[in-house]
Design an enzyme around this catalytic site. Structure first.
Site, PDB file in Angstrom:
ATOM      1  N   ALA A  93       0.220   1.661  11.085  1.00  5.33           N
ATOM      2  CA  ALA A  93      -1.119   2.241  11.246  1.00  5.33           C
ATOM      3  C   ALA A  93      -1.078   3.443  12.181  1.00  5.33           C
ATOM      4  O   ALA A  93      -1.999   3.693  12.941  1.00  5.33           O
ATOM      5  CB  ALA A  93      -2.078   1.181  11.786  1.00  5.33           C
ATOM      6  N   ARG A 116      -7.428  13.787   7.211  1.00  5.27           N
ATOM      7  CA  ARG A 116      -8.354  14.081   6.111  1.00  5.27           C
ATOM      8  C   ARG A 116      -9.663  13.282   6.176  1.00  5.27           C
ATOM      9  O   ARG A 116     -10.589  13.553   5.415  1.00  5.27           O
ATOM     10  CB  ARG A 116      -7.657  13.853   4.763  1.00  5.27           C
ATOM     11  CG  ARG A 116      -6.781  15.053   4.378  1.00  5.27           C
ATOM     12  CD  ARG A 116      -6.108  14.839   3.061  1.00  5.27           C
ATOM     13  NE  ARG A 116      -4.925  13.988   3.176  1.00  5.27           N
ATOM     14  CZ  ARG A 116      -4.324  13.396   2.152  1.00  5.27           C
ATOM     15  NH1 ARG A 116      -4.808  13.532   0.933  1.00  5.27           N
ATOM     16  NH2 ARG A 116      -3.241  12.665   2.350  1.00  5.27           N
ATOM     17  N   ASP A 167      -3.939   1.275   6.144  1.00  5.43           N
ATOM     18  CA  ASP A 167      -4.893   2.007   5.303  1.00  5.43           C
ATOM     19  C   ASP A 167      -4.807   1.587   3.839  1.00  5.43           C
ATOM     20  O   ASP A 167      -5.272   2.291   2.953  1.00  5.43           O
ATOM     21  CB  ASP A 167      -4.695   3.522   5.455  1.00  5.43           C
ATOM     22  CG  ASP A 167      -3.269   3.968   5.138  1.00  5.43           C
ATOM     23  OD1 ASP A 167      -2.438   3.110   4.786  1.00  5.43           O
ATOM     24  OD2 ASP A 167      -2.992   5.179   5.243  1.00  5.43           O
TER      25      ASP A 167
HETATM   26  C1  UD1 Z   1       5.350   6.458   1.603  1.00  7.91           C
HETATM   27  C2  UD1 Z   1       6.697   6.110   1.016  1.00  7.91           C
HETATM   28  C3  UD1 Z   1       6.682   6.390  -0.477  1.00  7.91           C
HETATM   29  C4  UD1 Z   1       5.549   5.621  -1.135  1.00  7.91           C
HETATM   30  C5  UD1 Z   1       4.223   5.924  -0.445  1.00  7.91           C
HETATM   31  C6  UD1 Z   1       3.118   5.031  -0.950  1.00  7.91           C
HETATM   32  C7  UD1 Z   1       8.329   6.463   2.783  1.00  7.91           C
HETATM   33  C8  UD1 Z   1       9.372   7.394   3.293  1.00  7.91           C
HETATM   34  N1  UD1 Z   1       7.716   6.858   1.657  1.00  7.91           N
HETATM   35  O1  UD1 Z   1       5.206   7.862   1.429  1.00  7.91           O
HETATM   36  O2  UD1 Z   1       7.901   6.015  -1.077  1.00  7.91           O
HETATM   37  O3  UD1 Z   1       5.455   5.957  -2.502  1.00  7.91           O
HETATM   38  O4  UD1 Z   1       4.346   5.719   0.972  1.00  7.91           O
HETATM   39  O5  UD1 Z   1       1.913   5.436  -0.406  1.00  7.91           O
HETATM   40  O6  UD1 Z   1       8.109   5.424   3.324  1.00  7.91           O
HETATM   41  N2  UD1 Z   1       3.387   5.784   9.093  1.00  7.91           N
HETATM   42  C9  UD1 Z   1       3.544   5.429  10.405  1.00  7.91           C
HETATM   43  N3  UD1 Z   1       4.441   6.111  11.177  1.00  7.91           N
HETATM   44  C10 UD1 Z   1       5.177   7.125  10.703  1.00  7.91           C
HETATM   45  C11 UD1 Z   1       5.009   7.495   9.362  1.00  7.91           C
HETATM   46  C12 UD1 Z   1       4.113   6.810   8.567  1.00  7.91           C
HETATM   47  O7  UD1 Z   1       2.885   4.515  10.886  1.00  7.91           O
HETATM   48  O8  UD1 Z   1       5.980   7.684  11.474  1.00  7.91           O
HETATM   49  C13 UD1 Z   1       2.408   5.073   8.252  1.00  7.91           C
HETATM   50  C14 UD1 Z   1       1.248   5.965   7.882  1.00  7.91           C
HETATM   51  O9  UD1 Z   1       0.166   5.755   8.766  1.00  7.91           O
HETATM   52  C15 UD1 Z   1       0.887   5.503   6.502  1.00  7.91           C
HETATM   53  C16 UD1 Z   1       2.177   4.940   5.944  1.00  7.91           C
HETATM   54  O10 UD1 Z   1       3.022   4.707   7.043  1.00  7.91           O
HETATM   55  O11 UD1 Z   1      -0.050   4.463   6.524  1.00  7.91           O
HETATM   56  C17 UD1 Z   1       2.816   5.824   4.913  1.00  7.91           C
HETATM   57  O12 UD1 Z   1       3.202   7.020   5.546  1.00  7.91           O
HETATM   58  P1  UD1 Z   1       3.189   8.403   4.808  1.00  7.91           P
HETATM   59  O13 UD1 Z   1       3.823   9.391   5.684  1.00  7.91           O
HETATM   60  O14 UD1 Z   1       1.830   8.685   4.292  1.00  7.91           O
HETATM   61  O15 UD1 Z   1       4.179   8.127   3.610  1.00  7.91           O
HETATM   62  P2  UD1 Z   1       4.102   8.742   2.182  1.00  7.91           P
HETATM   63  O16 UD1 Z   1       4.615  10.120   2.247  1.00  7.91           O
HETATM   64  O17 UD1 Z   1       2.809   8.506   1.568  1.00  7.91           O
END
Ligand code: UD1
Ligand code: CA
Length: 453
Positions: free
Chosen positions: A9, A15, A102
């Site tokens: 989270a 956005r 989320d």
């Molecule tokens: C991620 C996946 C992708 C998948 C997609 C589904 C990875 C590398 N990729 O991509 O394969 O199809 O989700 O939605 O995992 N978050 C953290 N800390 C961080 C980074 C992210 O808590 O350092 C959390 C974000 O709040 C979010 C989730 O992890 O809820 C996904 O992160 P996000 O960077 O949006 O990954 P995607 O690029 O969507």
């Protein structure tokens, strides 16, 4: 097998364009993260860890009562890095399930299937197939249909981008091995992030079986990035709850026009007309009917009671067979007894009214104890507030209060007393007697109207 759940989270939620952290935005009246915590609970997590972002201190504050450990991810270095932050908290669990703050509508049944299918050692991966997979990590399989790795959209070749099976992000893995793989993940990719998805390839290299499962419905794995997506999931969530109510024996005049922002429990044969909003905890007894356009908040409606159109009921209990409204307002600490009638433009606050009493028109009753079989005439007001303190009005069984009476509290009206209409009652009215305090009516004979000079 002990299960730990890590909930990511730490997203900024840019956005949402909001001062409120994304995972605190409400869905069905409850923060997004609360739904995910409930899912973790429902799959029997022995330990839950929420990874929140820098400056996201509001999140642990808002959900301080949650049974979980909070870990701050100071720098957002990727999903793999985020999960790694939670692992020290998971030291005593065998399997780890990764969920997202989320992604609120994930169903425990789906998670249980993923956990069961991946067994004690396998790596469970929840995937879905989308006609338009853009943005998602693609699931790369070999000639024997075995998962080989996940490639992120930004790192994928044109060939890989045609793959329509994508990663939902939800995985289940052996805690010990997961820690080992995460320790080997690097950030040698387009986004310079430590990808959780890279553990898939590492697991395959270690000869660990990757087992995939799919959610029953796509909305279960839908993430929320903006308020448009939030509104879309809100509708889906509301419809799910409406369907659930109907299956359990409640009639909804229109399942698309009810909003449950909290919990609603209905016994059988309750009928709910359109535009009902329920907040907090609401319970409705068997056979009760709620008319159109009502707001019910933290209240209990007894069996067979009828709430007519346009009522607002908050923090109140309504007894069996009572009739409320239309246009009535019941405020906190109000108890309406069995078979009472509370009519239009009546406001009741912190009052107990026993059985079969009537307050039918245009009244304010506050800080009062009213007995059984009492009739409160139209326009009667309890003057409960002297500008500094609140005082009580007591009306005993069988009393009849004439219309437009002002009861200046503290004051008691005895049993079976009658109060003449238009009275201002400042001292106790004796039982059985007629009490009135209005100027005697006089007629002046021979009186002449003034004439213009
Ligand atoms: C991620 C996946 C992708 C998948 C997609 C589904 C990875 C590398 N990729 O991509 O394969 O199809 O989700 O939605 O995992 N978050 C953290 N800390 C961080 C980074 C992210 O808590 O350092 C959390 C974000 O709040 C979010 C989730 O992890 O809820 C996904 O992160 P996000 O960077 O949006 O990954 P995607 O690029 O969507
Ligand atoms: Ca995302």
């Amino acid at each position: 097998m002990t299960l730990g759940v890590v909930i990511l989270a730490a997203g900024k939620g840019t956005r949402m364009r909001s001062a409120v952290p994304k995972v605190l935005h409400p869905l069905g009246g409850r923060p997004l993260l609360r739904h995910v915590l409930d899912a973790a609970d429902a799959v029997g997590a022995a330990r839950v860890c929420v990874v929140y972002g820098h400056g996201g201190g509001l999140v642990p504050q808002a959900l301080a009562d949650a049974d979980c450990t909070w870990v701050e991810q100071a720098e957002r270095l990727g999903t793999g890095h985020a999960v790694q932050q939670a692992l020290p908290v998971m030291a005593d669990v065998e399997r780890v399930l990764v969920l997202y703050g989320d992604v609120p509508l994930i169903e425990p049944e789906t998670l249980n299937r993923l956990i069961a299918d991946s067994g004690e050692t396998g790596l469970g991966l929840l995937t879905m197939t989308l006609p338009d997979p853009s943005g998602y990590g693609r699931i790369v399989r070999d000639g024997s249909d075995r998962v080989v790795r996940i490639v992120e959209q930004k790192d994928a070749s044109d060939q890989e981008r045609t793959i329509t099976e994508v990663n939902t992000g939800i995985i289940a893995a052996d805690r010990h091995r997961l820690a080992h793989w995460l320790g080997r993940v690097d950030n040698d990719n387009v986004q310079r992030e430590y990808y959780l998805t890279d553990v898939i390839g590492l697991a395959v290299a270690d000869g660990i079986e990757v087992v995939t499962a799919q959610p029953e419905r796509l909305e279960e794995v839908a993430g929320i990035n903006d308020r448009v997506q939030l509104a879309a999931l809100e509708r889906i969530h509301q419809r799910r709850m409406a369907d659930c109510l109907m299956r359990r024996g409640t009639t909804l005049m229109d399942p698309a026009r009810i909003d449950i922002r909290g919990r609603l429990e209905c016994e059988r044969d309750v009928v709910l007309d359109i535009n009902l909003i329920c907040e907090g905890d609401v319970r409705i007894g068997a056979g009760a009917r709620i008319g159109p356009n009502c707001l019910l908040k933290d209240c209990e409606i007894g069996p067979g009671a009828e709430v007519l159109a346009n009522c607002v009921i908050e923090g109140a209990r309504v007894g069996a067979g009572a009739r409320i409204g239309p246009f009535a307002r019941l405020r906190p600490e109000t108890e309406i007894g069995r078979a009472c009638h509370i009519g239009n433009f009546v406001e009741i606050k912190k009052a107990q009214i026993a059985t079969a009493s009537k307050v039918n028109h245009l009244s304010y009753i506050g800080d009062a104890v009213i007995g059984s079989g009492v009739n409160v005439g139209a326009g009667t007001i309890t003057c409960n507030y002297d500008g500094a303190n609140k005082h009580q009005t007591v009306i005993d069984d069988g009393a009849f209060i004439g219309s437009n009476t002002a009861l200046v509290a503290p004051v008691t009206v005895g049993a079976d007393a009658t109060i003449g209409a238009g009275s201002v009652i400042t001292s106790d009215a004796q039982a059985q007697q007629l009490t009135l305090s209005r100027a005697r009516q006089v007629s002046i004979s021979g009186w002449q109207r003034p004439v213009k000079k």
